[in-house]
Scaffold this motif. Sequence first.
Motif, PDB file in Angstrom:
ATOM      1  N   SER A 177      19.462  60.174  69.184  1.00 43.45           N
ATOM      2  CA  SER A 177      18.201  60.522  68.519  1.00 43.45           C
ATOM      3  C   SER A 177      18.432  60.945  67.077  1.00 43.45           C
ATOM      4  O   SER A 177      17.642  60.621  66.180  1.00 43.45           O
ATOM      5  N   ALA A 178      19.529  61.686  66.848  1.00 47.89           N
ATOM      6  CA  ALA A 178      19.850  62.097  65.474  1.00 47.89           C
ATOM      7  C   ALA A 178      20.129  60.881  64.609  1.00 47.89           C
ATOM      8  O   ALA A 178      19.669  60.797  63.464  1.00 47.89           O
ATOM      9  N   ARG A 179      20.881  59.909  65.167  1.00 47.88           N
ATOM     10  CA  ARG A 179      21.165  58.684  64.407  1.00 47.88           C
ATOM     11  C   ARG A 179      19.876  57.931  64.088  1.00 47.88           C
ATOM     12  O   ARG A 179      19.703  57.407  62.986  1.00 47.88           O
ATOM     13  N   GLU A 180      18.986  57.871  65.064  1.00 47.89           N
ATOM     14  CA  GLU A 180      17.732  57.157  64.859  1.00 47.89           C
ATOM     15  C   GLU A 180      16.910  57.814  63.746  1.00 47.89           C
ATOM     16  O   GLU A 180      16.347  57.130  62.889  1.00 47.89           O
ATOM     17  N   ALA A 181      16.834  59.149  63.757  1.00 44.27           N
ATOM     18  CA  ALA A 181      16.096  59.861  62.711  1.00 44.27           C
ATOM     19  C   ALA A 181      16.719  59.618  61.342  1.00 44.27           C
ATOM     20  O   ALA A 181      16.011  59.411  60.342  1.00 44.27           O
ATOM     21  N   ALA A 182      18.057  59.633  61.276  1.00 47.56           N
ATOM     22  CA  ALA A 182      18.744  59.398  60.005  1.00 47.56           C
ATOM     23  C   ALA A 182      18.482  57.984  59.495  1.00 47.56           C
ATOM     24  O   ALA A 182      18.275  57.768  58.292  1.00 47.56           O
ATOM     25  N   GLU A 183      18.491  57.014  60.408  1.00 47.57           N
ATOM     26  CA  GLU A 183      18.223  55.625  60.012  1.00 47.57           C
ATOM     27  C   GLU A 183      16.797  55.476  59.477  1.00 47.57           C
ATOM     28  O   GLU A 183      16.555  54.749  58.504  1.00 47.57           O
ATOM     29  N   GLN A 184      15.857  56.165  60.121  1.00 53.39           N
ATOM     30  CA  GLN A 184      14.466  56.134  59.643  1.00 53.39           C
ATOM     31  C   GLN A 184      14.367  56.708  58.230  1.00 53.39           C
ATOM     32  O   GLN A 184      13.682  56.151  57.366  1.00 53.39           O
ATOM     33  N   ALA A 185      15.067  57.811  57.998  1.00 50.89           N
ATOM     34  CA  ALA A 185      15.053  58.429  56.670  1.00 50.89           C
ATOM     35  C   ALA A 185      15.601  57.463  55.622  1.00 50.89           C
ATOM     36  O   ALA A 185      15.031  57.306  54.531  1.00 50.89           O
ATOM     37  N   GLN A 186      16.682  56.783  55.943  1.00 49.52           N
ATOM     38  CA  GLN A 186      17.295  55.856  54.982  1.00 49.52           C
ATOM     39  C   GLN A 186      16.411  54.639  54.736  1.00 49.52           C
ATOM     40  O   GLN A 186      16.271  54.179  53.592  1.00 49.52           O
ATOM     41  N   THR A 187      15.799  54.111  55.789  1.00 44.90           N
ATOM     42  CA  THR A 187      14.932  52.938  55.645  1.00 44.90           C
ATOM     43  C   THR A 187      13.724  53.258  54.767  1.00 44.90           C
ATOM     44  O   THR A 187      13.369  52.485  53.862  1.00 44.90           O
ATOM     45  N   LEU A 188      13.098  54.385  55.016  1.00 44.25           N
ATOM     46  CA  LEU A 188      11.914  54.759  54.236  1.00 44.25           C
ATOM     47  C   LEU A 188      12.278  55.114  52.803  1.00 44.25           C
ATOM     48  O   LEU A 188      11.536  54.787  51.866  1.00 44.25           O
ATOM     49  N   ALA A 189      13.420  55.770  52.617  1.00 41.46           N
ATOM     50  CA  ALA A 189      13.848  56.136  51.258  1.00 41.46           C
ATOM     51  C   ALA A 189      14.057  54.891  50.405  1.00 41.46           C
ATOM     52  O   ALA A 189      13.810  54.913  49.189  1.00 41.46           O
ATOM     53  N   ALA A 190      14.494  53.815  51.033  1.00 40.72           N
ATOM     54  CA  ALA A 190      14.709  52.563  50.295  1.00 40.72           C
ATOM     55  C   ALA A 190      13.396  51.949  49.816  1.00 40.72           C
ATOM     56  O   ALA A 190      13.383  51.135  48.900  1.00 40.72           O
ATOM     57  N   GLN A 191      12.280  52.365  50.423  1.00 41.99           N
ATOM     58  CA  GLN A 191      10.973  51.840  50.016  1.00 41.99           C
ATOM     59  C   GLN A 191      10.439  52.548  48.776  1.00 41.99           C
ATOM     60  O   GLN A 191       9.791  51.930  47.937  1.00 41.99           O
ATOM     61  N   VAL A 192      10.693  53.854  48.670  1.00 46.97           N
ATOM     62  CA  VAL A 192      10.058  54.620  47.587  1.00 46.97           C
ATOM     63  C   VAL A 192      10.994  54.936  46.422  1.00 46.97           C
ATOM     64  O   VAL A 192      10.544  55.156  45.299  1.00 46.97           O
ATOM     65  N   HIS A 193      12.283  55.019  46.665  1.00 48.44           N
ATOM     66  CA  HIS A 193      13.276  55.223  45.594  1.00 48.44           C
ATOM     67  C   HIS A 193      13.006  56.455  44.732  1.00 48.44           C
ATOM     68  O   HIS A 193      13.308  56.457  43.549  1.00 48.44           O
ATOM     69  N   ASP A 194      12.429  57.515  45.323  1.00 44.59           N
ATOM     70  CA  ASP A 194      12.295  58.725  44.511  1.00 44.59           C
ATOM     71  C   ASP A 194      13.504  59.622  44.747  1.00 44.59           C
ATOM     72  O   ASP A 194      14.140  59.559  45.810  1.00 44.59           O
ATOM     73  N   PRO A 195      13.879  60.453  43.771  1.00 47.01           N
ATOM     74  CA  PRO A 195      15.136  61.216  43.851  1.00 47.01           C
ATOM     75  C   PRO A 195      15.236  62.140  45.056  1.00 47.01           C
ATOM     76  O   PRO A 195      16.313  62.263  45.645  1.00 47.01           O
ATOM     77  N   VAL A 196      14.133  62.793  45.430  1.00 51.34           N
ATOM     78  CA  VAL A 196      14.181  63.710  46.560  1.00 51.34           C
ATOM     79  C   VAL A 196      14.412  62.945  47.859  1.00 51.34           C
ATOM     80  O   VAL A 196      15.230  63.340  48.697  1.00 51.34           O
ATOM     81  N   SER A 197      13.699  61.835  48.035  1.00 51.38           N
ATOM     82  CA  SER A 197      13.884  61.028  49.249  1.00 51.38           C
ATOM     83  C   SER A 197      15.312  60.515  49.351  1.00 51.38           C
ATOM     84  O   SER A 197      15.914  60.519  50.440  1.00 51.38           O
ATOM     85  N   GLU A 198      15.857  60.057  48.244  1.00 56.85           N
ATOM     86  CA  GLU A 198      17.228  59.532  48.265  1.00 56.85           C
ATOM     87  C   GLU A 198      18.233  60.624  48.627  1.00 56.85           C
ATOM     88  O   GLU A 198      19.170  60.392  49.398  1.00 56.85           O
ATOM     89  N   ALA A 199      18.041  61.831  48.096  1.00 54.76           N
ATOM     90  CA  ALA A 199      18.952  62.937  48.425  1.00 54.76           C
ATOM     91  C   ALA A 199      18.834  63.308  49.905  1.00 54.76           C
ATOM     92  O   ALA A 199      19.857  63.540  50.573  1.00 54.76           O
ATOM     93  N   CYS A 200      17.610  63.361  50.416  1.00 58.24           N
ATOM     94  CA  CYS A 200      17.408  63.693  51.835  1.00 58.24           C
ATOM     95  C   CYS A 200      18.033  62.642  52.744  1.00 58.24           C
ATOM     96  O   CYS A 200      18.652  62.967  53.765  1.00 58.24           O
ATOM     97  N   ALA A 201      17.872  61.358  52.381  1.00 58.98           N
ATOM     98  CA  ALA A 201      18.443  60.284  53.197  1.00 58.98           C
ATOM     99  C   ALA A 201      19.966  60.353  53.205  1.00 58.98           C
ATOM    100  O   ALA A 201      20.606  60.104  54.243  1.00 58.98           O
ATOM    101  N   LEU A 202      20.561  60.690  52.076  1.00 56.41           N
ATOM    102  CA  LEU A 202      22.023  60.834  52.017  1.00 56.41           C
ATOM    103  C   LEU A 202      22.496  61.975  52.912  1.00 56.41           C
ATOM    104  O   LEU A 202      23.504  61.859  53.621  1.00 56.41           O
ATOM    105  N   GLU A 203      21.765  63.086  52.905  1.00 56.70           N
ATOM    106  CA  GLU A 203      22.117  64.212  53.780  1.00 56.70           C
ATOM    107  C   GLU A 203      22.059  63.792  55.239  1.00 56.70           C
ATOM    108  O   GLU A 203      22.950  64.103  56.037  1.00 56.70           O
TER     109      GLU A 203
END
Length: 489
Positions: free
Chosen positions: A365-391
């Motif tokens: 479940s943790a992996r799935e949540a992380a993958e969702q964060a990375q997929t969505l961050a790639a759509q918006v490319h804002d700095p906060v989203s990118e930092a959260c997805a990396l975490e």
Amino acid sequence: ALYSNLEALAHYDTAATFAEPGGTSAQRIAEKRGDVAFRLGRLELAIEAWEGCLAHHVERDEREQVAELHRKIGSALAHKGERKLAIEHHQRGINLVKDLPPSLALVRLYEEAAWLYMQVGDNMLAIYASEKALRLAESLGEVRAAGRAHGIFGRVFGRIGDKAKARENLERAVELARDSDAGETVLALLAQGHNLEHSEGDYDGAKGCYVEALELAEKIGDLPGQIELEAALGELAFHRCDWEELRRASDASAELAEREGLVGKLCLASALRGRLRWREGEWDAAESLFARAHELAGRAGLSEVSVEALMGLADTLRDRGDLAGAEATLEQALAICERAGLISQSVQAHAAMTQVLSVTERVPSAREAAEQAQTLAAQVHDPVSEACALEARGLVAQPVDALRALGEARAAWERLDRPLDIARCDVLLGRCLLDGDPSAAAEAFRRAGDRYAALGVDHLAKGAEEHAGLSRPSSPAQALPLRGGADAR
């Protein structure tokens, strides 16, 4: 012209005593009284005045005037937090005049309806109504009248990650508003600042917009605008951990809302005050404030504020050790994000969910949540989203990739100058290093502890210091994975 609102209201009150009851002059005076009362934030008085004028214009089949009154009443109801009723009034106004020759009244109705749709997260309807307003204004040769439409386009483009179109439309909105109306200029600057803050991570630019808008709102006596702008400055202060400014801004926003009975807008100050109580480790007070902010924001249809309140509540529940409660709260936030099309906020919620799921050792479940964060961050490319997805990636990756991702996240938070997030990355880096390089891990924990202590967040400082001694944490909230990734146990 001078925005001497109280004096103007007194003169209108006096003028009303000379007007023939029910006559045309009395109606004109009543409508003007409503306009001034609205600017002062006296919404009940404004609605009462405008509703009193409706019957007069309906009786004379003056549909444009009736439509304009529906728009004004809807605007006041929106500020009260009654979004559904507000939209109904705007729709009634549109239906009255949409088959008549194009008019500025119809332009304003479509624009304000679009603004309401955007607030509740209905991006498609917001775009549709904005396009109608823009086309009508162009057909009338009144391009300036459609300035708010550009602001709505900008906000929606910002939400979906099209930074160039967002910036272009928001700059155009400010330009048009400056040439036409001070109240619209306040709204345009607020929208531009919101985009700079949330879509571009340009906090200095956002602050400049908010300060200019606040000065103008104070000049013209725009009380609802002042409430929102003080809250916006408070949010920026939280990012920078400027606790005194956060306290000042939240108090100013709350005092204005309470003074004029604008209960719906209290959600803004409640969310900020929740952050102050969270910092002080006052869990019950923080939980109550965030829950209240979420309730008020939900009632008012303010989807973004509702998500912010739930994120704060999840942090509070997690840090007090209620991981199940934090998970349930983040599920609520994600549901709102999905309904309202809030991609950036969804990234942040998925990243926070990854953290909670890692604690409870639910690796898939943790992996799935992380993958969702990375997929969505790639759509918006804002700095906060990118930092959260990396975490999030760092929490579930193998050690080498985890260290790389967390190091990049920490650098991103440093560029944004967000001290709390930098410290959190140091804690995560320490956990990742714990088995392979205990001395480097201890140093990362010490950096985090020192930063948290300097920021006055004692409960997080204590957790980091316990890790720095390479001891087990005393609180389940601090018990994130101690190895390099969620599957490394």
